[in-house]
Enzyme design. Structure first.
Site, PDB file in Angstrom:
ATOM      1  N   CYS A   1       0.824  -1.203   0.000  1.00 20.94           N
ATOM      2  CA  CYS A   1       0.000   0.000   0.000  1.00 20.94           C
ATOM      3  C   CYS A   1       0.868   1.268   0.000  1.00 20.94           C
ATOM      4  O   CYS A   1       1.886   1.339   0.694  1.00 20.94           O
ATOM      5  CB  CYS A   1      -0.922   0.001   1.211  1.00 20.94           C
ATOM      6  SG  CYS A   1      -2.085   1.379   1.192  1.00 20.94           S
TER       7      CYS A   1
ATOM      8  N   CYS B   1       0.235   4.715   7.062  1.00 23.28           N
ATOM      9  CA  CYS B   1      -0.427   4.496   8.370  1.00 23.28           C
ATOM     10  C   CYS B   1       0.548   3.737   9.281  1.00 23.28           C
ATOM     11  O   CYS B   1       0.930   2.592   8.973  1.00 23.28           O
ATOM     12  CB  CYS B   1      -1.723   3.742   8.168  1.00 23.28           C
ATOM     13  SG  CYS B   1      -2.731   4.436   6.823  1.00 23.28           S
TER      14      CYS B   1
ATOM     15  N   CYS C   1       0.184  -0.079  10.299  1.00 30.91           N
ATOM     16  CA  CYS C   1      -0.281  -1.090   9.339  1.00 30.91           C
ATOM     17  C   CYS C   1       0.829  -1.956   8.764  1.00 30.91           C
ATOM     18  O   CYS C   1       1.853  -1.449   8.286  1.00 30.91           O
ATOM     19  CB  CYS C   1      -1.031  -0.401   8.210  1.00 30.91           C
ATOM     20  SG  CYS C   1      -1.853  -1.584   7.121  1.00 30.91           S
TER      21      CYS C   1
ATOM     22  N   CYS D   1     -16.934  -9.230   4.806  1.00 30.10           N
ATOM     23  CA  CYS D   1     -16.247  -7.960   4.621  1.00 30.10           C
ATOM     24  C   CYS D   1     -14.936  -8.184   3.859  1.00 30.10           C
ATOM     25  O   CYS D   1     -14.109  -8.998   4.274  1.00 30.10           O
ATOM     26  CB  CYS D   1     -15.965  -7.340   5.994  1.00 30.10           C
ATOM     27  SG  CYS D   1     -15.103  -5.771   5.875  1.00 30.10           S
TER      28      CYS D   1
ATOM     29  N   CYS E   1     -19.767  -6.126   2.686  1.00 25.69           N
ATOM     30  CA  CYS E   1     -19.055  -4.936   3.151  1.00 25.69           C
ATOM     31  C   CYS E   1     -17.714  -4.912   2.423  1.00 25.69           C
ATOM     32  O   CYS E   1     -17.107  -5.968   2.231  1.00 25.69           O
ATOM     33  CB  CYS E   1     -18.829  -5.025   4.666  1.00 25.69           C
ATOM     34  SG  CYS E   1     -17.840  -3.651   5.311  1.00 25.69           S
TER      35      CYS E   1
ATOM     36  N   CYS F   1     -19.779   1.985   7.907  1.00 23.86           N
ATOM     37  CA  CYS F   1     -19.083   1.319   9.003  1.00 23.86           C
ATOM     38  C   CYS F   1     -17.829   2.146   9.246  1.00 23.86           C
ATOM     39  O   CYS F   1     -16.964   2.247   8.370  1.00 23.86           O
ATOM     40  CB  CYS F   1     -18.724  -0.105   8.580  1.00 23.86           C
ATOM     41  SG  CYS F   1     -17.677  -0.960   9.761  1.00 23.86           S
TER      42      CYS F   1
ATOM     43  N   ARG G   1     -18.571  -2.762  17.183  1.00 20.10           N
ATOM     44  CA  ARG G   1     -17.867  -4.043  16.961  1.00 20.10           C
ATOM     45  C   ARG G   1     -16.556  -4.103  17.730  1.00 20.10           C
ATOM     46  O   ARG G   1     -15.683  -3.245  17.582  1.00 20.10           O
ATOM     47  CB  ARG G   1     -17.598  -4.260  15.463  1.00 20.10           C
ATOM     48  CG  ARG G   1     -16.894  -5.609  15.205  1.00 20.10           C
ATOM     49  CD  ARG G   1     -16.806  -5.978  13.731  1.00 20.10           C
ATOM     50  NE  ARG G   1     -18.079  -5.818  13.090  1.00 20.10           N
ATOM     51  CZ  ARG G   1     -18.311  -4.988  12.080  1.00 20.10           C
ATOM     52  NH1 ARG G   1     -17.341  -4.272  11.580  1.00 20.10           N
ATOM     53  NH2 ARG G   1     -19.510  -4.883  11.555  1.00 20.10           N
TER      54      ARG G   1
END
Ligand code: SAM
Ligand code: DTB
Ligand code: SF4
Length: 329
Positions: free
Chosen positions: A69, A73, A76, A113, A144, A204, A276
């Site tokens: 990616c 972040c 991550c 998801c 999702c 979400c 969640r």
């Protein structure tokens, strides 16, 4: 005034239109400061007013595009900028995703998801994802996806394919965001959430605890989620899974009770949202998970693997649900 009634007095003012109930950071912080038993009692009351307190929704999770990616972040495993154990993989084939969805359905998950390690999807990639959505939807599961930032028109394409939920977390307080992520802004996240909602897809959105944030940052993040207008339909609260090789690998863990307080604050400020209990559950004791359910969590990721890290397995979850008399849906 006792501490519960003073917290009730701190409840936010509602003004027209109907959904614009706004929480200040100080009001949410005041919830955090309640004695734990008062906070839990109040959260449980709100929970019972809005949900069956013995029911927990289950979403399965799969990484359809792993690693490589462009974003930075700091938590991550999938950022190309950090040297982690996660290897870059191509976008999965539609039939392989469908096979995984069938397996998740057989185990009892009601929602599937699909997550991708993208800053945002390219048109060609989105086309493949829409096929995945159509196939999973045809199984009778809720769908999702979490694909990063969306460009104009992309949310409509996802809606057209039958998408139920789009996951896009605010992740942390707007004021702390640039300490954790510099390649996109908190405002970009809010913008994508707006596009998702405008297309008629359920939102979400939640966050991560354990990034080195303060309690004030946590309260601010909860307020920012609750003040989305309306609040997200589903609110994942993740506890950082520390990934070797990332800048946050050695960050101090959040105290268990502070985590429980955050669940309670989310429940009280977002009474009608599913909260969640998300990443980090594998490292939690049964007792801590039970306390989170009492504080108002009513959804989990139900699968052996999250995106790149392991999760509490289905068997452990079923044992725990049985011990607690919880019904899984
Ligand atoms: N790339 C997309 C994005 O960032 O929105 C979708 C995938 S991203 C991995 C989805 C979410 O996973 C993040 O917003 C973050 O809340 C959560 N997450 C990622 N790594 C995590 C970690 N190590 N521990 C806990 N949660 C994590
Ligand atoms: C969310 O809030 N948590 C999930 C899901 N949305 C996509 C992801 C958790 C990832 C945990 C770290 C990993 O497995 O890489
Ligand atoms: Fe990329 Fe999402 Fe990971 Fe950020 S959280 S590095 S955007 S996969």
């Amino acid at each position: 005034m006792n501490s519960i009634s003073s917290a009730v007095a701190l409840a936010p003012k509602s003004s027209a239109p109907v959904h614009s109930v706004q929480w200040t950071v100080s009001q949410v912080e005041a919830l955090y400061q309640l004695p734990l038993m008062d906070l839990l009692f109040r959260a449980q009351q709100v929970h019972r007013d809005n949900f069956d307190p013995n029911e927990v929704q289950r979403s399965a999770l799969i990484s359809i595009k792993t690693g490589g990616c462009s974003e930075d972040c700091s938590y991550c495993s999938q950022s190309a900028r950090y040297k982690t154990e996660t290897e870059r993989e191509a976008l999965m084939q539609v039939e392989d995703v469908l096979a995984a969805a069938k397996e998740a359905k057989a185990k009892g998950a009601s929602r599937f998801c699909m997550g991708a390690a993208w800053r945002g999807p390219k048109e060609k990639e989105l086309e493949v994802v829409t096929r995945m959505i159509r196939e999973v939807k045809a199984l009778g599961m809720e769908t999702c996806v979490t694909l990063g930032m969306l460009k104009d028109g992309q949310a409509e394409q996802l809606k057209e394919a039958g998408l139920d939920y789009y996951n896009h977390n605010l992740d942390t307080d707007a004021d702390f965001y640039d300490k954790v992520i510099t390649t996109h802004k908190h405002a970009d996240r809010v913008d994508t959430i707006g596009q998702v909602r405008a297309a008629g897809i359920k939102v979400c959105s939640g966050g991560i605890l354990g990034l080195g944030e303060t309690r004030r940052n946590r309260a601010a993040m909860v307020a920012q989620l609750a003040n989305l207008n309306p609040p997200p339909d589903s609110v994942p609260i993740n506890n950082l899974v520390a990934i070797p090789g990332t800048p946050l690998a050695e960050t101090e863990k959040v105290d268990s009770f502070e985590f429980v307080r955050s669940i309670a604050a989310a429940r009280i400020t977002m009474p009608k949202s599913y909260v969640r209990l998300s990443a980090g559950r594998e490292a939690m004791s049964d007792e801590m998970q039970a306390m989170c359910f009492f504080a108002g969590a009513n959804s989990i990721f139900y699968c052996d693997k999250l995106l790149t890290t392991s999760n509490a397995g289905a068997n452990r979850d079923l044992d725990l649900f049985e011990k607690l008399g919880l019904r899984a849906i």
